[in-house]
Design an enzyme around this catalytic site. Structure first.
Site, PDB file in Angstrom:
ATOM      1  N   LYS A   1       0.997  -1.322   0.016  1.00 55.21           N
ATOM      2  CA  LYS A   1      -0.052  -0.210   0.009  1.00 55.21           C
ATOM      3  C   LYS A   1       0.991   1.177   0.095  1.00 55.21           C
ATOM      4  O   LYS A   1       2.160   1.209   0.188  1.00 55.21           O
ATOM      5  CB  LYS A   1      -0.819  -0.054   1.236  1.00 55.21           C
ATOM      6  CG  LYS A   1      -2.077  -1.137   1.447  1.00 55.21           C
ATOM      7  CD  LYS A   1      -2.715  -1.270   2.433  1.00 55.21           C
ATOM      8  CE  LYS A   1      -3.828  -2.140   2.183  1.00 55.21           C
ATOM      9  NZ  LYS A   1      -4.937  -2.281   3.524  1.00 55.21           N
TER      10      LYS A   1
ATOM     11  N   TYR B   1     -12.412  -4.150  -3.202  1.00 55.21           N
ATOM     12  CA  TYR B   1     -12.886  -4.253  -2.106  1.00 55.21           C
ATOM     13  C   TYR B   1     -14.424  -5.101  -2.107  1.00 55.21           C
ATOM     14  O   TYR B   1     -14.717  -5.690  -1.233  1.00 55.21           O
ATOM     15  CB  TYR B   1     -12.866  -3.185  -0.999  1.00 55.21           C
ATOM     16  CG  TYR B   1     -11.426  -2.942  -0.364  1.00 55.21           C
ATOM     17  CD1 TYR B   1     -10.855  -4.020   0.355  1.00 55.21           C
ATOM     18  CD2 TYR B   1     -10.532  -2.013  -0.820  1.00 55.21           C
ATOM     19  CE1 TYR B   1      -9.425  -3.687   0.788  1.00 55.21           C
ATOM     20  CE2 TYR B   1      -9.074  -1.754  -0.321  1.00 55.21           C
ATOM     21  CZ  TYR B   1      -8.723  -2.871   0.339  1.00 55.21           C
ATOM     22  OH  TYR B   1      -7.362  -2.553   0.984  1.00 55.21           O
TER      23      TYR B   1
ATOM     24  N   THR C   1      -5.300  -7.865  10.413  1.00 56.17           N
ATOM     25  CA  THR C   1      -5.768  -6.457  10.047  1.00 56.17           C
ATOM     26  C   THR C   1      -5.047  -5.033  10.812  1.00 56.17           C
ATOM     27  O   THR C   1      -4.512  -4.216  10.325  1.00 56.17           O
ATOM     28  CB  THR C   1      -7.256  -6.026   9.831  1.00 56.17           C
ATOM     29  OG1 THR C   1      -7.602  -7.282   9.078  1.00 56.17           O
ATOM     30  CG2 THR C   1      -7.640  -4.853   9.205  1.00 56.17           C
TER      31      THR C   1
ATOM     32  N   ASN D   1      -1.695  -0.261   7.210  1.00 58.88           N
ATOM     33  CA  ASN D   1      -1.156  -1.597   7.650  1.00 58.88           C
ATOM     34  C   ASN D   1      -0.300  -2.158   6.469  1.00 58.88           C
ATOM     35  O   ASN D   1       0.032  -3.300   6.517  1.00 58.88           O
ATOM     36  CB  ASN D   1      -2.147  -2.541   7.964  1.00 58.88           C
ATOM     37  CG  ASN D   1      -2.880  -2.816   7.005  1.00 58.88           C
ATOM     38  OD1 ASN D   1      -3.097  -2.254   5.824  1.00 58.88           O
ATOM     39  ND2 ASN D   1      -4.266  -3.291   7.495  1.00 58.88           N
TER      40      ASN D   1
ATOM     41  N   HIS E   1      -1.726  -5.254   1.337  1.00 59.41           N
ATOM     42  CA  HIS E   1      -3.131  -6.004   1.191  1.00 59.41           C
ATOM     43  C   HIS E   1      -2.669  -7.428   0.688  1.00 59.41           C
ATOM     44  O   HIS E   1      -1.945  -7.850   0.003  1.00 59.41           O
ATOM     45  CB  HIS E   1      -3.961  -5.468   0.312  1.00 59.41           C
ATOM     46  CG  HIS E   1      -5.248  -6.411  -0.373  1.00 59.41           C
ATOM     47  ND1 HIS E   1      -6.300  -6.558   0.406  1.00 59.41           N
ATOM     48  CD2 HIS E   1      -5.139  -7.225  -1.395  1.00 59.41           C
ATOM     49  CE1 HIS E   1      -6.849  -7.638  -0.201  1.00 59.41           C
ATOM     50  NE2 HIS E   1      -6.159  -8.200  -1.169  1.00 59.41           N
TER      51      HIS E   1
ATOM     52  N   GLU F   1      -9.296 -11.317  -7.491  1.00 63.72           N
ATOM     53  CA  GLU F   1      -8.466 -10.340  -7.207  1.00 63.72           C
ATOM     54  C   GLU F   1      -7.120 -10.178  -8.518  1.00 63.72           C
ATOM     55  O   GLU F   1      -6.868  -9.090  -8.801  1.00 63.72           O
ATOM     56  CB  GLU F   1      -7.697 -10.240  -5.930  1.00 63.72           C
ATOM     57  CG  GLU F   1      -8.784 -10.039  -4.888  1.00 63.72           C
ATOM     58  CD  GLU F   1      -8.165  -9.879  -3.181  1.00 63.72           C
ATOM     59  OE1 GLU F   1      -8.941  -9.337  -2.188  1.00 63.72           O
ATOM     60  OE2 GLU F   1      -6.790  -9.881  -3.197  1.00 63.72           O
TER      61      GLU F   1
HETATM   62  P1  ADP Z   1      -7.448  -7.088   5.482  1.00 61.82           P
HETATM   63  O1  ADP Z   1      -6.661  -5.943   4.692  1.00 61.82           O
HETATM   64  O2  ADP Z   1      -6.563  -7.552   6.618  1.00 61.82           O
HETATM   65  O3  ADP Z   1      -7.873  -8.307   4.837  1.00 61.82           O
HETATM   66  P2  ADP Z   1     -10.267  -6.044   5.576  1.00 61.82           P
HETATM   67  O4  ADP Z   1     -10.356  -6.632   4.173  1.00 61.82           O
HETATM   68  O5  ADP Z   1     -11.030  -6.344   6.664  1.00 61.82           O
HETATM   69  O6  ADP Z   1      -8.834  -6.283   6.287  1.00 61.82           O
HETATM   70  O7  ADP Z   1      -9.924  -4.389   5.600  1.00 61.82           O
HETATM   71  C1  ADP Z   1      -9.380  -3.984   4.457  1.00 61.82           C
HETATM   72  C2  ADP Z   1      -8.736  -2.754   4.845  1.00 61.82           C
HETATM   73  O8  ADP Z   1      -9.434  -1.697   5.545  1.00 61.82           O
HETATM   74  C3  ADP Z   1      -7.519  -3.041   5.853  1.00 61.82           C
HETATM   75  O9  ADP Z   1      -6.466  -3.590   5.553  1.00 61.82           O
HETATM   76  C4  ADP Z   1      -7.385  -1.785   6.562  1.00 61.82           C
HETATM   77  O10 ADP Z   1      -6.478  -0.918   6.073  1.00 61.82           O
HETATM   78  C5  ADP Z   1      -8.841  -1.045   6.392  1.00 61.82           C
HETATM   79  N1  ADP Z   1      -9.644  -1.268   7.685  1.00 61.82           N
HETATM   80  C6  ADP Z   1     -10.389  -2.301   8.144  1.00 61.82           C
HETATM   81  N2  ADP Z   1     -11.160  -2.135   9.344  1.00 61.82           N
HETATM   82  C7  ADP Z   1     -11.070  -0.817   9.361  1.00 61.82           C
HETATM   83  C8  ADP Z   1     -11.493   0.023  10.669  1.00 61.82           C
HETATM   84  N3  ADP Z   1     -12.227  -0.614  11.506  1.00 61.82           N
HETATM   85  N4  ADP Z   1     -10.952   1.158  10.579  1.00 61.82           N
HETATM   86  C9  ADP Z   1     -10.150   1.559   9.773  1.00 61.82           C
HETATM   87  N5  ADP Z   1      -9.757   0.956   8.711  1.00 61.82           N
HETATM   88  C10 ADP Z   1      -9.805  -0.074   8.581  1.00 61.82           C
END
Ligand code: ADP
Length: 202
Positions: free
Chosen positions: A15, A55, A126, A157, A160, A171
């Protein structure tokens, strides 16, 4: 059709914050040293439409991510911003579009046995705050749901990574054309996947 475990593929995106933190090499090294093979890579600046599509490829993403975030707050004794998972992800999608289009990202396809699960294990959970030490999100970044909520932005974080084999398939097609994915061998595969460890002695 290639059905051996070694053909499993997963999508990883470094990212914008990962690029800005100079972590490209570190991230690639983590996946490379476990034995996975890089079969596609490119740097792009995604559009908001492209990120929204990414997403929402999984129709369950809104519910699952909303529930996971609410649990993340409650597990720490904090009050979530809303009790409605869909409301939470509705707001989150706007923040994610801003985050993921704020600079270049690097998209990659990694291939190897159990690549989806192995990449998720190395990447961590996450939320960096609760992501275990040793994972990329646990070791290189210090963000939390609480902090991102108070700053009205996405959790940062670094990575992805696809959540399941089915998700990875969708994806990869979203991010790469067929001819951007290279079918080739690396010599260590002969040791990792050879049943009898043949060929060590000449
Ligand atoms: P992952 O990337 O671990 O698969 P998700 O698909 O659940 O996680 O969420 C996508 C992205 O959205 C996360 O990597 C993070 O950057 C952001 N995110 C997820 N939940 C939250 C939240 N509650 N508040 C802020 N950002 C969030």
């Amino acid at each position: 059709m290639n059905t051996h475990f070694k053909h499993e593929q997963t999508l990883v995106v470094i990212k914008p914050d990962g690029i800005q933190r100079s972590l490209i090499g570190e991230v690639i090294q983590r996946y490379e040293r476990v034995g996975l093979k890089l079969v596609a890579i490119k740097m792009v600046v995604p559009t908001e439409e492209f990120i929204e599509k990414h997403y929402t490829l999984d129709p369950e993403w809104r519910r699952i991510t909303g529930e996971k975030s609410i649990k993340g707050f409650k597990d720490k004794g904090l009050t979530p911003p809303t009790e409605d998972p869909l409301e939470l992800t509705g707001l989150l999608l706007g923040k994610l579009k801003k985050y993921m289009t704020s600079g270049p990202v690097i998209a990659m396809v990694w291939q190897g046995a159990h690549s989806v699960a192995i990449v998720r294990k190395i990447t961590g959970g996450t939320e960096p705050l609760t992501s275990p030490v040793g994972t990329i999100r646990g070791d290189y970044v210090l963000d939390s749901y609480q902090m991102s909520e108070s700053d009205i932005r996405s959790v940062r974080n670094i990575i992805h990574a696809s959540g399941s084999v089915a998700e990875a398939k969708n994806e990869i097609v979203h991010w790469f054309t067929k001819d951007e994915i290279i079918d080739y061998k690396i010599v260590q595969e002969q040791i990792m996947y050879d049943v009898n460890l043949d060929g060590i002695f000449g």
